[in-house]
Design a protein around this motif. Structure first.
Motif, PDB file in Angstrom:
ATOM      1  N   GLN A   1      45.432  37.954 146.470  1.00  0.00           N
ATOM      2  CA  GLN A   1      46.218  37.498 145.395  1.00  0.00           C
ATOM      3  C   GLN A   1      45.972  36.079 145.028  1.00  0.00           C
ATOM      4  O   GLN A   1      46.061  35.643 143.969  1.00  0.00           O
ATOM      5  CB  GLN A   1      47.450  37.883 145.620  1.00  0.00           C
ATOM      6  N   TYR A   2      45.874  35.286 146.250  1.00  0.00           N
ATOM      7  CA  TYR A   2      45.746  33.911 146.265  1.00  0.00           C
ATOM      8  C   TYR A   2      44.447  33.479 145.435  1.00  0.00           C
ATOM      9  O   TYR A   2      44.109  32.690 144.483  1.00  0.00           O
ATOM     10  CB  TYR A   2      45.870  33.348 147.675  1.00  0.00           C
ATOM     11  N   GLU A   3      43.251  34.484 145.849  1.00  0.00           N
ATOM     12  CA  GLU A   3      42.115  34.153 145.149  1.00  0.00           C
ATOM     13  C   GLU A   3      41.844  34.407 143.721  1.00  0.00           C
ATOM     14  O   GLU A   3      41.308  33.813 142.937  1.00  0.00           O
ATOM     15  CB  GLU A   3      40.847  34.916 145.957  1.00  0.00           C
ATOM     16  N   VAL A   4      42.742  35.666 143.523  1.00  0.00           N
ATOM     17  CA  VAL A   4      42.777  35.889 142.004  1.00  0.00           C
ATOM     18  C   VAL A   4      43.416  34.881 141.257  1.00  0.00           C
ATOM     19  O   VAL A   4      43.076  34.213 140.181  1.00  0.00           O
ATOM     20  CB  VAL A   4      43.433  37.335 141.754  1.00  0.00           C
ATOM     21  N   GLY A   5      44.456  34.061 141.885  1.00  0.00           N
ATOM     22  CA  GLY A   5      45.220  32.931 141.303  1.00  0.00           C
ATOM     23  C   GLY A   5      44.362  31.981 140.980  1.00  0.00           C
ATOM     24  O   GLY A   5      44.426  31.267 139.838  1.00  0.00           O
TER      25      GLY A   5
ATOM     26  N   TRP B   1      49.976  35.408 140.183  1.00  0.00           N
ATOM     27  CA  TRP B   1      49.480  35.638 141.327  1.00  0.00           C
ATOM     28  C   TRP B   1      49.818  34.765 142.519  1.00  0.00           C
ATOM     29  O   TRP B   1      49.851  35.305 143.624  1.00  0.00           O
ATOM     30  CB  TRP B   1      47.878  35.651 141.134  1.00  0.00           C
ATOM     31  N   PHE B   2      49.826  33.604 142.367  1.00  0.00           N
ATOM     32  CA  PHE B   2      50.412  32.686 143.301  1.00  0.00           C
ATOM     33  C   PHE B   2      51.463  33.175 143.985  1.00  0.00           C
ATOM     34  O   PHE B   2      51.904  33.102 145.191  1.00  0.00           O
ATOM     35  CB  PHE B   2      50.392  31.399 142.903  1.00  0.00           C
ATOM     36  N   GLN B   3      52.503  33.510 143.156  1.00  0.00           N
ATOM     37  CA  GLN B   3      54.008  33.747 143.182  1.00  0.00           C
ATOM     38  C   GLN B   3      53.936  35.070 144.363  1.00  0.00           C
ATOM     39  O   GLN B   3      54.624  35.081 145.185  1.00  0.00           O
ATOM     40  CB  GLN B   3      54.702  33.984 142.065  1.00  0.00           C
TER      41      GLN B   3
END
Length: 268
Positions: free
Chosen positions: A165-169, A189-191
């Motif tokens: 999710q972090y990488e997608v963000g 996505w960061f959230q």
């Protein structure tokens, strides 16, 4: 495939010890010599467990041999462990292409969300995303940001993996992998990742909040993330946080520090 005498012997000793309820030192187990271990005592799961014990005891060559047997006989955890060992040069010579192939085998499995094997597949997808993003020198794997985005998105959306999710963000933030840059999507996505305790996502989201005018909340999130971060991430998070603190007013700094301390104490 036959297991070597040392692996079969150690496994037999470990199984017998477990049945008797006694502990046998791993080094002693690895030194035994028994021929003709029954098939039921050579199940992939049992060999995987033996490999894990050998690994923990520092007998990494025996661990690799056991993991390979278990992996070739369908034990997903053994494949994952081998992939990690090759990726990190842990007990074997580092070989990213070999790691990639193991991760690819894991990612090809049809594992449902919530399955005991979910974490292996999600981690493999994140690793594959990293390799696809940069490529692997002297191998057939070339940089392919679009493929990286596919790997990350599968892990992020299907398995809700916080690293993915972090990488997608980040990819939404910078418009990578064929994605259109979107601050809103990046923050979303960061959230999701930050809520699962990912320090990098917490710091990056805090910086976005700071830049959007929510100085106190943003500073507090970056400060709390710095406290929780792994050593490898502390440098860039500290730089981001210190830059924001230098721009903030004194009152906002004090309020942010108090809020960060509250976040850390409550685990928020």
């Amino acid at each position: 495939m036959q297991i070597s005498e040392v692996v079969r012997a150690g496994l037999l000793t470990a199984v017998a010890a477990g049945a008797l309820g006694v502990a046998v030192p791993s080094a002693h187990a690895l030194d035994q010599s028994v021929i003709g271990t029954p098939q039921e005592q050579r199940s992939p799961w049992a060999v995987f467990r033996f490999g894990f014990s050998a690994y923990k005891s520092g007998h990494k060559e025996q661990a690799v041999e056991a993991y390979k047997y278990a992996a070739e006989n369908g034990q997903l955890g053994a494949r994952w462990k081998l992939a990690r060992m090759y990726a990190e040069g842990d007990g074997v010579a580092r070989n990213d292409y070999e790691a990639f192939k193991f991760f690819q085998e894991i990612a090809a499995q049809d594992v449902e969300p919530g399955s005991p094997d979910e974490s292996y597949v999600a981690d493999a997808l994140v690793a594959l995303g990293g390799y696809a993003r940069t490529g692997i020198p002297d191998s057939p794997i070339q940089a392919n940001p679009a493929a990286a985005q596919d790997y990350y998105m599968r892990a992020a959306a299907t398995y809700r993996n916080p690293n993915a999710q972090y990488e997608v963000g980040k990819m939404f933030l910078h418009g990578e992998g064929g994605m259109k840059a979107s601050l809103q999507q990046a923050a979303r996505w960061f959230q999701l990742s930050a809520e699962k305790g990912h320090a990098g996502a917490q710091a990056t989201l805090g910086n976005l909040l700071f830049q959007s005018g929510k100085a106190v909340r943003g500073l507090a999130m970056m400060t709390a993330a710095l406290e929780r971060a792994q050593p490898s991430d502390k440098g860039w998070i500290r730089g981001m946080q210190e830059e924001a603190f230098a721009l903030a007013g004194e009152a906002d700094r004090r309020t942010a520090i108090a809020l960060a301390q509250d976040m850390i104490a409550k685990g928020n």
